[in-house]
Structures are given as C-alpha cells and as structure tokens.
Design an enzyme around this catalytic site. Structure first.
Site, PDB file in Angstrom:
ATOM      1  N   HIS A  24       0.711  -1.290   0.236  1.00 28.55           N
ATOM      2  CA  HIS A  24       0.008  -0.097  -0.193  1.00 28.55           C
ATOM      3  C   HIS A  24       0.895   1.118  -0.207  1.00 28.55           C
ATOM      4  O   HIS A  24       0.522   2.103  -0.546  1.00 28.55           O
ATOM      5  CB  HIS A  24      -0.992  -0.040   1.287  1.00 28.55           C
ATOM      6  CG  HIS A  24      -2.142  -1.023   1.015  1.00 28.55           C
ATOM      7  ND1 HIS A  24      -2.193  -2.216   1.083  1.00 28.55           N
ATOM      8  CD2 HIS A  24      -3.449  -0.590   0.394  1.00 28.55           C
ATOM      9  CE1 HIS A  24      -3.385  -2.956   0.999  1.00 28.55           C
ATOM     10  NE2 HIS A  24      -4.031  -1.729   0.552  1.00 28.55           N
TER      11      HIS A  24
ATOM     12  N   GLU B 127       5.311 -12.997  12.471  1.00 28.47           N
ATOM     13  CA  GLU B 127       4.888 -11.716  13.168  1.00 28.47           C
ATOM     14  C   GLU B 127       3.521 -11.626  13.297  1.00 28.47           C
ATOM     15  O   GLU B 127       3.184 -10.540  13.786  1.00 28.47           O
ATOM     16  CB  GLU B 127       5.829 -10.506  12.460  1.00 28.47           C
ATOM     17  CG  GLU B 127       7.031 -10.644  12.693  1.00 28.47           C
ATOM     18  CD  GLU B 127       8.011  -9.046  11.983  1.00 28.47           C
ATOM     19  OE1 GLU B 127       7.014  -8.316  11.796  1.00 28.47           O
ATOM     20  OE2 GLU B 127       9.052  -9.376  12.279  1.00 28.47           O
TER      21      GLU B 127
ATOM     22  N   HIS C  43      14.961 -14.594   8.094  1.00 30.54           N
ATOM     23  CA  HIS C  43      13.837 -15.174   8.638  1.00 30.54           C
ATOM     24  C   HIS C  43      14.038 -16.877   8.797  1.00 30.54           C
ATOM     25  O   HIS C  43      13.763 -17.396   9.595  1.00 30.54           O
ATOM     26  CB  HIS C  43      12.439 -14.665   8.244  1.00 30.54           C
ATOM     27  CG  HIS C  43      12.212 -13.154   8.866  1.00 30.54           C
ATOM     28  ND1 HIS C  43      12.092 -13.077  10.222  1.00 30.54           N
ATOM     29  CD2 HIS C  43      11.948 -12.153   8.047  1.00 30.54           C
ATOM     30  CE1 HIS C  43      11.888 -11.795  10.174  1.00 30.54           C
ATOM     31  NE2 HIS C  43      11.736 -11.131   9.073  1.00 30.54           N
TER      32      HIS C  43
ATOM     33  N   HIS D   4       5.730 -14.133   6.662  1.00 27.07           N
ATOM     34  CA  HIS D   4       6.338 -13.176   7.518  1.00 27.07           C
ATOM     35  C   HIS D   4       5.132 -12.626   8.348  1.00 27.07           C
ATOM     36  O   HIS D   4       5.582 -12.697   9.713  1.00 27.07           O
ATOM     37  CB  HIS D   4       6.631 -11.898   6.425  1.00 27.07           C
ATOM     38  CG  HIS D   4       7.575 -11.021   7.265  1.00 27.07           C
ATOM     39  ND1 HIS D   4       6.862 -10.020   8.074  1.00 27.07           N
ATOM     40  CD2 HIS D   4       8.958 -10.743   7.573  1.00 27.07           C
ATOM     41  CE1 HIS D   4       7.757  -9.302   8.902  1.00 27.07           C
ATOM     42  NE2 HIS D   4       8.918  -9.538   8.370  1.00 27.07           N
TER      43      HIS D   4
END
Lengths: 303, 303, 303, 303
Positions: free
Chosen positions: C125, C213, C245, C183
């Site tokens: 966005h 997360e 990660h 993620h």
C-alpha cells in the site's frame, strides 16, 4: 471454553497490544515518521551550463553555508535540458525530486527547499507541489518547507527595488536609461516585473524592467525611452545568473537581441554581464527567505 | 486432481475474468469513473451579504446562462463569514467543497469552476487545490477545470486596462484623479495591482490603483496625487461587487476611509458604488475564461 | 487610441495565443506531460543482504527480462535497513522513490512497478501511494501502474495453493506435516495466510501456513499437528527469499526458532531453505501480474 | 533618500510583519487551520433502502450516542444507488464527501469516520482516500481519522469468531451446518472470509463462511457439507444488515438463492434474517474501533 482455545485467545490478545501502537501506520498513513529528526537544506535553481555562471551559484552556496554551518546543503536544478547538457560533460546534477528522494532515503525528516528563482511562477509552484508529494509519500520527508523566490512579498519588492538602485553601475549618468531584462513567463506572476518597475520608477524614472518571454517586451521599453528622449541605455540582467539569455538575448550581436534592437532604434547601449546572485543585496533576500523557511522547518515547530 | 478440485478451480477461474475488468479500481484507484458524462458549471465568488451586491452576481449569472444555456450552473461562496451571515437570514450558500461534493453525488463528471475573484491570490490557489482533491477522490469528479480570475494573463491585464478606461465616469475631467480600490493581499499576486496601474498609466497618467490590505496603500496614492497637484479624485472599487469595503473602507464617513483620508489631505472626492461585475467590459473577461475552461473540460478532451 | 497604443495592444495580443496553449500547465498542472512516451519496469522487493538470497532475485530478473526484452527493468528495495547494510559493502540499491525520481528525470513516462511482496500489506500500500505521488508530481511520471503482489486475487490464491502442493519436497510422506512460514503483519492482509491455508487444506489436510510476526503463530500450528498425531514436519519459507527469517527464525538453532519449538514439542523437523522466488510456479504468478500491469501501462491506454 | 520615500518604506515594512504570520498560508498551505477545535463523528455504511434494515442502523446509532453523548454524530451512505432510491422517497442521505464537506463548512476540525463495513475492501480504502483529500483540502478538516471495519486486525477476527459462536441460534443442533453469507469482493480483502472460517472451524467444524460475490462460493460450501454428511444448514447473513442480499440471494425463493441451491442439493435450510449490526457482540467491535479512532482524533494528539 477449552484450554486450547484459551491459549489461542491469549495469543490473539498479544497481537492487540502490538497493534494499538502500529495501527495508524496502515490505517491512516503518511504521518508516521519514526525516524530521528534530521534537518537539511536543498537549494534549487533553474540551472546553467555556462562555467561563467557558476560564480553566482558559488556565491549563494558560500553565503548559505556561512549562515547554516551545521546543516547539510545540497543543490538541484529544475531544468532537464541543463541537467542533460551537464551530464554529457560528466557533471551529474539532481532534479528536485531526485534530491528529495535521496534525502528521504538518507533519513532527512525536515528539509528547507530554497527556491533561487526570481518570481513565484510555474517553476516555483511546481516545487511547492513536489514538496507536498514528498510530505505525503510513505517513507518521505515529514516536513518540506519552501523558501520563497526573490520577488514574492511586498517587502521583497521594496528590498529588490532598493537593491536595483544600489547596484546600478557607478558610471551610469542619471539621464541615461536602465533596461533590466527579466525572464518573463505566461504565468500571472509575470506581473511582478511591471509592479517592480512601478516601484523603482517612484525613485528613478529612467529605470525600466522588461522580459524576454513575457510583458513588458523590449519594444515597449524602447518606445518609452524614445518618448523621454533618452539616447543611452544600460542593459542588465534581472536574472540570478548572467547565462544564455544575458549573453545572447540581451547582449548578443544577433539582430533580435536587445542590444541590436535598442541600437537599431538609435539608443546606444552598455551591457552588464552580472547576475543578481552575484550581489549581496539580492542574495540577502533569498537567504532571508531561507532563514524564514528554516524557522518553520524546525522539528516540533507547529505548522 | 479429483473432480471436486476441478470444480473448485473452475469457479476460481470465473473470478479471474471478473477481476481483470475491475482490478484497477482498487489497485490504482481514482481514475475509475464509470459514470456517464455530465458537465456542469460552478461559479465561485468571495460572496457578499449586501442585497445591493446581488445585482452584480445576477448580472454574471445571466451572462453565463446565456453563454451556456444547456449546462447547469450553480454558485458557491468562499467566505465562511458571508455564508454564516446569509444562513442566519435563511439563505443557504454552499462552500466550494460542498458544491463539488454535491455535484459529484449528483453524477457530474466534468465541472468547470469559474473563479470570480479579481486576482489569482490565496482564494484562487485554494480553489485549484480543492478541485485537485475532488479529481483524486474516489467517487469524485473526473475532471474539474478551473477558469482564471479577472486579472491573470497579460492579455487579461491589457483587456482590464482597456475596461477601466472605458468605464470611467463620463463626468470626470482629464485632470482629475482616479483612485481604484482593490482588495489587496499578502500573497505575491498583490503585485498585479501595481502592474495594472503601470499599464493604465501608459494611457492616463492620473489613474491610480490602490488596495485596502496590500500595496499600494491609500497614503502612497494621496502622496502621488498631491505631487501632481491634483485636487479632485474619483474613488471607485476595483472589486467585483460594491460591498462592505466599497461602502465603508472606500466611501464611508469613518476617519480611516479613503474618502476621509483623501479629503483630510485636501483632495475632494467623488465616489462610484458599482462593482466590476456590473460592467460587461469586465464580465466578458471572466466569461471568456469560463469559455476557455469549458473547452478543456469537454468529455474526451485530453488534458 | 494613438498609434503607440495600438502597437502595445498588438504585442499583448501575441501573448494571448501563446498563452492559450500553455495555460493549463500552471492553471491545472500535473497532467501536462509533453515528453515522448518511454516505458520502463521497476521491480520492488523488500530486499535481502544475504548473498544466498540473490539467486532468487536473479531468477526473477531473468524471467522478467525474457518476458520483456525491449523494456528497461531496474530494481528497488523497500527496506532501508537492508539498503544501509548493502551500502556499507559498496552495493548501492535505490529506494522505490529514488528509482522513480531517477526514471522521471531520465524521461520515463510509463512505468510498471511490480511488487515482489507476498501479500498486499503495508509495504504494497505504501508503494501504491508512492506511485500516486509520482503521478501527481510536476515533472513526474504520467502513468505508474502497480503490479499486484503474489497473493492478491482469489485466482492468485488458487494458483498459489497449487504451487505449494507442486513444490512440496518429493521425500515428504503424506502423513508428515508441512509448516510454511510466512512473514506476517499487523495489517489486515495478514488474513491471507489463514485463507490460503484453508484452501490448501481442502486438498492436503496436513499442510499449515503460519507466520513469524502475525497469525497463525507457531504455537497454534504445533498444537494442531499434535492433535493430529503428526510427529514429523517439514519447515519451509513462504517468503520470496530464504533470508534471515528462514535461516534463523525458522531453521535456526536458537530456542525460539520454529525448529527448536517444534522439536521441543516432540515433532521432528526437516528444513527447506528455498524461497518462493526460486520456483517458476510462484514466479509465474508475479510475472503474470507484471504482464497485466504492462498492458494497463501502455501509452494511450485509457485507465 | 527623501522623506516621502522613507514613508513609503516604512509602510512597506508594516506589511512584512503581517506577512511573517500569514505567509505559510499560501506558501505551504493545507496545514493552516485557525478554526477553534470542534470534534465530530461520521458513521459510514453501505446503506440500505429496506425499512426493516433501519433497526440495525438505529442500534448502532444509539450505541454510538451512548458512548459519545457530547459529540455530534451523523451518517453517510457509500452506495449511490441506495441514496438515489431513498431520495425518491424523500429521504436525503449524504455521500461521505458531502457529509465531510458540510462538516468542514460547519467548522469541524477533527472528525472520526467510522466505517461500518465488514471488511477493509474497496469501500473502506476509498473512505481512507476521501478522508486524506479532506485533510489536504484548504478549508478542509485538520484531522480525519478512520475507524476500522468489523474484520481488520487479528484481534477483531478472534472477537468476531467468538461473536459468531455466541449468536448462533439456540435451536441449532451441533451436527447441523451453519452457512454464513458474506458479501464478498474482488479485492484481496475477500480472503478475510476464509481466514475467519478457518478460525471459527478450530472450535466448530460445521460452521462455514461463504460469499455472494467472492470466494468461497455457495457451491463449495454445499460440497463440503455433503462430504460431511450434513443434511440441515442454517443460513445467516454475515453482513451488517439483513437487506436485499439476505432476503433474496440468501433466503429468497429464486432458483439461484442459497436456500434453493442448498435444498436442490438435498440440504434442508433454516434462515435467519438478522444483520450483524443487530447484535451487541458485533456492534461492540465497531464501537471499539470508533473509540480507538476518537483517541487518535483528539485535538493536540500527535499522529
């Protein structure tokens, strides 16, 4: 509710707290600037590819750096043609958007953008909108504050009228004409040239302000000088640098230059090839505008 | 892959086709205006609460409706104080944003917004930004085209100078002064008054243009008239309507009015209480600007 | 009217014609793009500083260049931390705004910006708004068209579910679990992980999708695997690259890693260190999105 | 310098001081809001023309007014079709832009806009952009703070899952199916329905969430119910009001309604015609979002 469900809801609960602090980042956006405050200056000129013109820009650069020794200052040129010319000779100049994008990426949060234009015309209004877009942009710059061009408020007009009278050549006699050449524009701010002239003429009736691309045109000034019986005129740029327009359109030998047209009309000319940015009397107006912008641009200053 | 899975993927496939037509609506936004074209006019004035001032607005309204008989035209006032005053007497006037929001809700896709201001100052630039916000707004108006205020281009200045000379009172003698009262502003466009004066004075040295809130101030005009030995001056509004400023700040009996100050300086005054919007010579400039805006505002016109 | 005045008005008249063509440049702005059409591609990833991750980006780069051999394509990373890390090792990567500012200065008029993110979350966005700001910016880019992230439409979800099933390790037995690590985010688009899982489970009940997360968290997946009596699980990244990660939070030896937590709960693990961008089955979804964006981004295509 | 000139420069000097306080109004714009603080609430629903649906909206209205007794609250409908239908029966409802334009004209400086939508889809994102345009608009609203739709954060999803289980009809037996009908969309936020379903099914395997216009479609839910051998299903709207979709697409007698399709597949149906906005368990989520928005919307709150 079984034990497994309790665990699930406790986990979900943890998310709530994190969310409460971060929600506005996506729900509202644009105003979330967690970066530490970092203030910079961007000096924006139309630009010039002439080496002789660099003296004027260097004068501004030094004056600005003396006034704000602790604030990094960089330059951008609004003219793509000039940037492309300079790029060919290996000198990379940023567009205003490139400079602001780089400053945003480098963590600047407050940037004073000083317009080094003469009037608030299209170039200045474009800068205002570019600044606004960077303020609205995620990862942009929290506060981009424009500094006004040379001729903006009536106070500027009064100071500029004074600066014109102060910087007239010492050799010019009172009954000789002065024809300042501004750039001119189709933007309504073109009226600032005639308005400035009206004010200068309150004190020296023989000073005229004309333009290359707007009103008043050279022909009208020649006509006025002739009507006053003036036979010598000093041609001087009312532009920040004595660049292409000053050297060709004003002082050139081509038949459309002011020099040629004035002389064809029987008015002898003297030409001065020095831009306003080479005189402290004018540069101080721009630097005052930058000081004003820097005041508004301080972190925690309420706009 | 089993049969049930095939069904599921075929169903998902159907969604793809629908999506391909609608994707940009959310991915990009703002430019998706499936409404049929509908063009309207919005006339925007500062506004006035004086019944006497309505004549000027009605004159504009009729001229616009005669020029565009097939296009619905409505009004908005930019002054909140005026709108609030009128609301107390039962007359509801829209702000520009209210009018545009309503026109958007009523399906207008192309709106020419004609600024009835005298100069492109803060009020005009605010309108430009309001228009832009409505163009960007989902469900807004695909194209909102501003028409310029009275004094904008140099061509307008020339026409306005002509209109001033044409509409001077027949009784005024050539050696009597004219002091036009403009509103004035701290915005740089205030310079348009002095620029206009410079041009009018090319043809009539005794016409001055001053302002209530900007430069030139009445004192400077009085000083100039005195220096020329002029002992009678006609005070006339350089505003669209002869409203509060014309009636009080110009022609009023208070000691700060132009009339009182001119007379205290020994200059007799005659006052004219008629706004520029009451003269075709001025209204035609605004209507020409609206015609220009309407041309750019046509559906399928490429901006 | 005297002759001199006629000359003056004729000169003013010449300005009118020039103005009619240029007026909208300042009256309206932003839509005036006289540059010749020039189309480019900007590929935008979160970024990674791990050399091992470059394989994934190079795979995308080659696929894109094969699909659009005639269109210049460049990269930008959205993570400032990653860009700063790379800069220290002498590798300069642009932010999206820097890349777009540069492309604008280089004369690009149409740019397809392909988001290489997994979900349309905050990063996506933000890109949409950065693109919009460049479209609105004077001297910006006439048309900046976003390409959707991996998981966007339901058609993407169906394709991604298929791609997951296709790229499961051949050695994995049907009664062994799969735990994909996405993620995750506090943005509502986090729901895409659970939605994807629901669809994958229609065909393979033992595949789970969790996040670092967001939701679902590892604990919930472990709980579900235990409830099903599954004692072996394959841990795989549901991220474009097998970066920090995947190597630490998923497959690391630290006690908070998925590997450690699964094993502490009595579930044996196998780890796969390969990002989705290394598999054609996923890259094709992104490239299809870019193709769609390029179609909308063609000069003269009506948005 | 003569005395007259001194006077002139002193007058000009007076303008400087006035200017220093007002300059940013035109130089920078948008952030200049000298109006006294005034806070309001705008409740925004898709809208409904059915009188039966008003109960749901009135329930929200009363709950909001009880929670914020001192803050004026008004309504806007996003659906132009609904507004046009209501206008024909004499009921004028504002669009969000009309309501915000009116609130700006009425002096509101801080407005919390609560989206009463179910998911953050196109309608919600449009509202965010409308809000942003009003924040940027001269004479607009200094701070317009969006409140999130029903299903946004993972915390909302957990609360909504709980609310669904709490509001199931008491008569429903555990082995009977539940098919909730959401609206569905081509926007990626459509995934929230499947994500919600995954979470509800952690506690009740027989509850399904489908959509009219997105995924999962009724056919997939019927297939799943059949696979589980379920022969009775309760059809319930997962929409704020039991409007046209609930009465026709869900519970209608037409052959494409869920009721008809479920029954054609051999599943008996019971229908519940009550929108989520009629249950406190759901309304509390929206009102919590409004409380959060109001906290951020307080005058002097730093965004």
């Amino acid at each position: 509710m079984k034990q497994k469900q309790w665990i699930q809801f406790l986990l979900a609960g943890a998310v709530v707290f994190l969310f409460l602090f971060s929600a506005q980042a996506w729900g509202h956006g644009g105003h979330h600037h967690p970066k530490p405050d970092k203030t910079g200056i961007l000096l924006v000129a139309f630009g010039s590819s002439l080496p002789e013109a660099q003296a004027a820009f260097e004068h501004i650069d030094q004056t600005v750096k003396a006034a704000f020794p602790d604030t990094p200052a960089q330059w951008a040129y609004t003219s793509r043609i000039i940037r492309d010319k300079l790029a060919k000779s290996g000198k990379e100049l940023d567009s205003p958007a490139e400079a602001l994008a780089e400053m945003a990426a480098d963590g600047f949060t407050h940037v004073a953008v000083q317009s080094l234009h003469t009037i608030p015309g299209k170039e200045y209004h474009d800068l205002v909108r570019i600044a606004k877009n960077f303020e609205q942009m995620p990862g942009g710059i929290a506060h981009v504050q424009l500094g006004l061009p040379l001729l903006s408020t009536q106070a500027d007009m009064a100071k500029a009228a004074e600066a014109i009278l102060e910087t007239l050549p010492a050799e010019r006699k009172k009954d000789e004409g002065i024809a300042l050449m501004g750039h001119g524009t189709h933007h309504p701010s073109n009226a600032l040239y005639a308005a400035l002239m009206w004010q200068v003429q309150l004190r020296d009736k023989n000073v005229f302000v004309g333009t290359v691309e707007g009103y008043p045109e050279a022909g009208l000034i020649i006509e006025q000088l002739k009507a006053k019986g003036i036979d010598t005129a000093w041609l001087m740029p009312m532009m920040s640098v004595a660049g292409d327009h000053a050297r060709n359109d004003m002082a050139g030998e081509g038949q459309d230059s002011w020099k040629s047209r004035f002389e064809a009309a029987g008015i002898e000319t003297e030409t001065v090839l020095k831009g306003t940015a080479e005189y402290d009397a004018f540069v101080d107006i721009w630097v005052d505008h930058l000081k004003e912008a820097m005041k508004k641009c301080r972190p925690h200053h309420h706009k």
